[in-house]
Design an enzyme around this catalytic site. Structure first.
Site, PDB file in Angstrom:
ATOM      1  N   ASP A 181      -0.821  59.414 -31.062  1.00 17.02           N
ATOM      2  CA  ASP A 181      -0.424  57.893 -31.521  1.00 17.02           C
ATOM      3  C   ASP A 181      -1.802  57.483 -32.261  1.00 17.02           C
ATOM      4  OD1 ASP A 181       2.207  57.823 -30.624  1.00 17.02           O
ATOM      5  OD2 ASP A 181       1.617  57.085 -28.840  1.00 17.02           O
ATOM      6  N   LYS A 207       4.757  58.197 -20.789  1.00 13.52           N
ATOM      7  CA  LYS A 207       3.540  58.515 -21.281  1.00 13.52           C
ATOM      8  C   LYS A 207       2.242  58.393 -20.392  1.00 13.52           C
ATOM      9  CE  LYS A 207       4.397  57.250 -26.100  1.00 13.52           C
ATOM     10  NZ  LYS A 207       3.962  56.213 -27.454  1.00 13.52           N
TER      11      LYS A 207
HETATM   12  P1  NAP Z   1       4.913  49.600 -23.147  1.00 17.29           P
HETATM   13  O1  NAP Z   1       3.885  50.503 -22.681  1.00 17.29           O
HETATM   14  O2  NAP Z   1       6.058  49.224 -22.439  1.00 17.29           O
HETATM   15  O3  NAP Z   1       4.196  48.305 -23.559  1.00 17.29           O
HETATM   16  C1  NAP Z   1       4.701  47.080 -24.288  1.00 17.29           C
HETATM   17  C2  NAP Z   1       3.795  45.980 -24.270  1.00 17.29           C
HETATM   18  O4  NAP Z   1       4.572  44.928 -24.839  1.00 17.29           O
HETATM   19  C3  NAP Z   1       3.366  45.468 -22.932  1.00 17.29           C
HETATM   20  O5  NAP Z   1       2.084  44.865 -23.119  1.00 17.29           O
HETATM   21  C4  NAP Z   1       4.504  44.341 -22.705  1.00 17.29           C
HETATM   22  O6  NAP Z   1       3.980  43.518 -21.688  1.00 17.29           O
HETATM   23  C5  NAP Z   1       4.760  43.963 -23.942  1.00 17.29           C
HETATM   24  N1  NAP Z   1       5.863  43.097 -24.118  1.00 17.29           N
HETATM   25  C6  NAP Z   1       7.198  43.769 -23.668  1.00 17.29           C
HETATM   26  N2  NAP Z   1       8.108  43.013 -23.945  1.00 17.29           N
HETATM   27  C7  NAP Z   1       7.488  41.470 -24.394  1.00 17.29           C
HETATM   28  C8  NAP Z   1       7.906  40.566 -24.807  1.00 17.29           C
HETATM   29  N3  NAP Z   1       9.281  40.168 -24.850  1.00 17.29           N
HETATM   30  N4  NAP Z   1       6.835  39.233 -24.941  1.00 17.29           N
HETATM   31  C9  NAP Z   1       5.698  39.832 -25.161  1.00 17.29           C
HETATM   32  N5  NAP Z   1       5.274  40.618 -24.739  1.00 17.29           N
HETATM   33  C10 NAP Z   1       6.212  41.984 -24.513  1.00 17.29           C
HETATM   34  O7  NAP Z   1       5.376  50.092 -24.657  1.00 17.29           O
HETATM   35  P2  NAP Z   1       4.553  51.140 -25.785  1.00 17.29           P
HETATM   36  O8  NAP Z   1       4.811  52.488 -25.431  1.00 17.29           O
HETATM   37  O9  NAP Z   1       3.347  50.444 -25.984  1.00 17.29           O
HETATM   38  O10 NAP Z   1       5.339  50.622 -27.172  1.00 17.29           O
HETATM   39  C11 NAP Z   1       5.316  49.386 -27.587  1.00 17.29           C
HETATM   40  C12 NAP Z   1       6.140  49.503 -28.862  1.00 17.29           C
HETATM   41  O11 NAP Z   1       5.449  50.340 -29.972  1.00 17.29           O
HETATM   42  C13 NAP Z   1       7.452  49.900 -29.071  1.00 17.29           C
HETATM   43  O12 NAP Z   1       8.351  49.059 -29.771  1.00 17.29           O
HETATM   44  C14 NAP Z   1       7.308  51.431 -29.549  1.00 17.29           C
HETATM   45  O13 NAP Z   1       8.426  51.873 -30.021  1.00 17.29           O
HETATM   46  C15 NAP Z   1       6.265  51.254 -30.401  1.00 17.29           C
HETATM   47  N6  NAP Z   1       5.668  52.535 -30.845  1.00 17.29           N
HETATM   48  C16 NAP Z   1       5.744  53.064 -32.095  1.00 17.29           C
HETATM   49  C17 NAP Z   1       4.756  54.227 -32.328  1.00 17.29           C
HETATM   50  C18 NAP Z   1       5.006  54.548 -33.799  1.00 17.29           C
HETATM   51  O14 NAP Z   1       4.663  55.825 -34.007  1.00 17.29           O
HETATM   52  N7  NAP Z   1       5.420  53.904 -34.802  1.00 17.29           N
HETATM   53  C19 NAP Z   1       4.297  54.878 -31.364  1.00 17.29           C
HETATM   54  C20 NAP Z   1       4.277  54.329 -29.790  1.00 17.29           C
HETATM   55  C21 NAP Z   1       4.958  53.100 -29.998  1.00 17.29           C
HETATM   56  P3  NAP Z   1       4.146  43.422 -20.190  1.00 17.29           P
HETATM   57  O15 NAP Z   1       3.144  44.495 -19.649  1.00 17.29           O
HETATM   58  O16 NAP Z   1       3.951  42.362 -19.619  1.00 17.29           O
HETATM   59  O17 NAP Z   1       5.736  43.836 -20.141  1.00 17.29           O
END
Ligand code: NAP
Length: 486
Positions: free
Chosen positions: A311, A274
């Site tokens: 999003d 992204k």
């Molecule tokens: P991302 O860019 O990888 O960000 C993930 C975030 O979560 C980061 O702040 C990360 O911290 C934190 N994190 C990861 N593992 C963790 C843990 N074990 N404990 C605490 N914090 C943790 O991912 P993203 O694109 O933002 O996506 C995040 C979630 O949203 C995913 O599950 C995705 O499927 C969902 N999502 C859903 C939609 C929808 O349409 N429903 C759309 C977009 C995303 P660090 O930086 O320290 O790793």
């Protein structure tokens, strides 16, 4: 095998019979006897691949040829004989033994391979077959396309790029000129195969032409994505000649160089691209640029790429009906790509945004970017928020027993989990137990996907059909509507 054959014949008139998968000679004889009696009206290709060529048949080349001859007598119009066997037999012998049917001369490369496919094809043609087939594992779309170009619309050439990365090419293989594309009825016989039902009904592989508009989603991993179900349901509901395919992308440049040859009109972007996609775009919507993440790309004239972030729209559509954003104070857990879209959407709608992330610095930076406040995890037990949004992957399939927050950290009126697989996460269960209203990530997933569809097509998305397709794919069908989520 007979049951599989019957299932296959409900969907196609050309079926390969992998006789080498039958366990004993007795089974094989019984199968061929039934074939000879029932004579299904179809083009049947008999294959009895030897172990040396990646199959299961343990017999000699002579016994392999006898099985194929028997299959031809039983009604198969074609047999497939691999180069490992045919190169050992003079063409005259092949003519005597299996000359009553037509022969497909095949070569398989199960390890990543980039050979001079024309010289491989020339070797196959030297055995005097009726058609040739090359199946080779492709680690990139560029490799797979090179193989497909060998076929180039010739009726007697089959080109099969194998492997997970080449999966979309299997769906496009017929359009790209291969005489056949292979799909298993049940058990996959090579990596990257798409089940017949999915190939026909979800990807419409046999109806894709040069006129078909091609879209897709890129990510790594990608197999879990329900975007193909969502977007293709939209195209089918509106009877549009368009298809949406999943691209497992290890190398962004490889995908981008395939956009033009495959005629891709637009694509969704998911983890981990992204942010990375930004530097490959020709232009970008100002909101997506501010968020610093793009989940939707439109391919304009001359292959120019234009980025959007839907999003953002998804978050607002999911939340606005439940809560008055301008007067609210909302906690976002996580500070990654999705958290950024949520934070910008909420801040621009007038909400006071708080960020809690395991890396305090990231939380502070995001809070500063949207004029919000970073909060520590320790404060969550005492603080109160109108809504809590989980923007971490904690609790996502398969680690469904995990929750990013404990029950005591949920001091709020509403919990919105961005995760949509499972629909009801552990976090939502904890919230519901405390009488807190909940929203599943499915709402946002549907809204962001519908917004993408509208950007690409310029039409209103058939949201009800798209929702149904995703609920079916999640196995919750019509039984559970989203009211159960809050
Ligand atoms: P991302 O860019 O990888 O960000 C993930 C975030 O979560 C980061 O702040 C990360 O911290 C934190 N994190 C990861 N593992 C963790 C843990 N074990 N404990 C605490 N914090 C943790 O991912 P993203 O694109 O933002 O996506 C995040 C979630 O949203 C995913 O599950 C995705 O499927 C969902 N999502 C859903 C939609 C929808 O349409 N429903 C759309 C977009 C995303 P660090 O930086 O320290 O790793």
């Amino acid at each position: 095998m007979w049951k599989q054959l019957e299932r296959a014949l409900r969907q196609t008139r050309t079926v390969e019979l992998r006789l080498d998968w039958l366990l004993t000679e007795k089974e094989m004889q019984a199968f061929l006897r039934r074939l000879a009696t029932e004579r299904p009206r179809a083009t049947l290709i008999a294959t009895c691949r030897r172990r040396e060529a990646g199959g299961r048949f343990r017999g000699t080349i002579a016994s392999q040829l006898l099985v194929l001859a028997e299959a031809l007598r039983a009604g198969c119009g074609w047999c497939d004989l691999e180069i490992e066997s045919s190169s050992q037999c003079p063409p005259e012998l092949l003519e005597v033994l299996i000359g009553q049917g037509r022969r497909l001369a095949s070569a398989h490369f199960f390890r990543a391979h980039s050979a001079d496919w024309h010289s491989v094809a020339a070797r196959l043609w030297r055995t005097r077959p009726d058609a040739v087939k090359i199946a080779a594992k492709s680690c990139s779309l560029a490799d797979g396309l090179k193989l497909l170009r060998l076929a180039n619309g010739k009726r007697n050439v089959v080109a099969i790029p194998m492997g997970e990365v080449a999966l979309p090419l299997r769906c496009l293989a017929l359009r790209e000129g291969s005489a056949l594309s292979y799909a298993p009825v049940e058990t996959a016989t090579a990596s990257g195969q798409v089940p017949l039902d999915t190939l026909e009904n979800l990807y419409r592989a046999d109806r894709i032409s040069r006129k078909t508009r091609v879209y897709g989603v890129i990510g790594d991993p990608i197999a879990h994505s329900l975007s193909p179900q969502l977007q293709n349901a939209g195209f089918q509901a509106r009877k549009m000649d368009a298809v949406y395919l999943p691209f497992l992308v290890h190398d962004l440049r490889d995908f981008l160089s395939a956009v033009e040859p495959l005629g891709i009109r637009g694509f969704s972007v998911t983890l981990p691209y992204k942010q990375k996609i930004l530097r490959h775009l020709d232009d970008c919507d100002s909101l997506a640029a501010a968020i610093g993440a793009v989940n939707t790309v439109v391919v304009r004239g001359a292959g120019k790429l234009y980025g959007y972030n839907t999003d953002y729209i998804g978050v607002l559509r999911a939340l606005q009906l439940r809560i008055s954003l301008p007067a609210s104070r909302i906690l976002i857990v996580g500070a990654g790509g999705a958290a950024r879209a949520v934070a910008f959407a909420l801040a621009q709608s007038g909400a006071a945004v708080c960020i809690c992330a395991r890396r305090a610095q990231e939380a502070k930076m995001l809070a500063r970017a949207v004029g919000g406040e970073a909060v520590t995890r320790a404060r969550l037990r005492e603080d109160f928020f109108d809504a809590v949004v989980n923007a971490t992957p904690v609790g996502m399939f398969p680690a469904v027993e995990r929750s990013p927050l404990t029950e005591h950290e949920l001091n709020c009126r509403l919990v919105f989990d961005l995760i949509y697989r499972p629909v009801e996460t552990k976090l939502l269960q904890l919230a519901a137990r405390r009488g807190i209203e909940t929203i599943s990530g499915l709402e946002m997933f549907l809204a962001q996907g519908a917004a993408q569809w509208e950007i690409w097509t310029g039409q209103r998305a058939p949201v009800a059909a798209m929702r149904r397709a995703v609920l079916d794919a999640l196995g919750v069908g019509g039984k559970q509507n989203l009211r159960a989520q809050g």
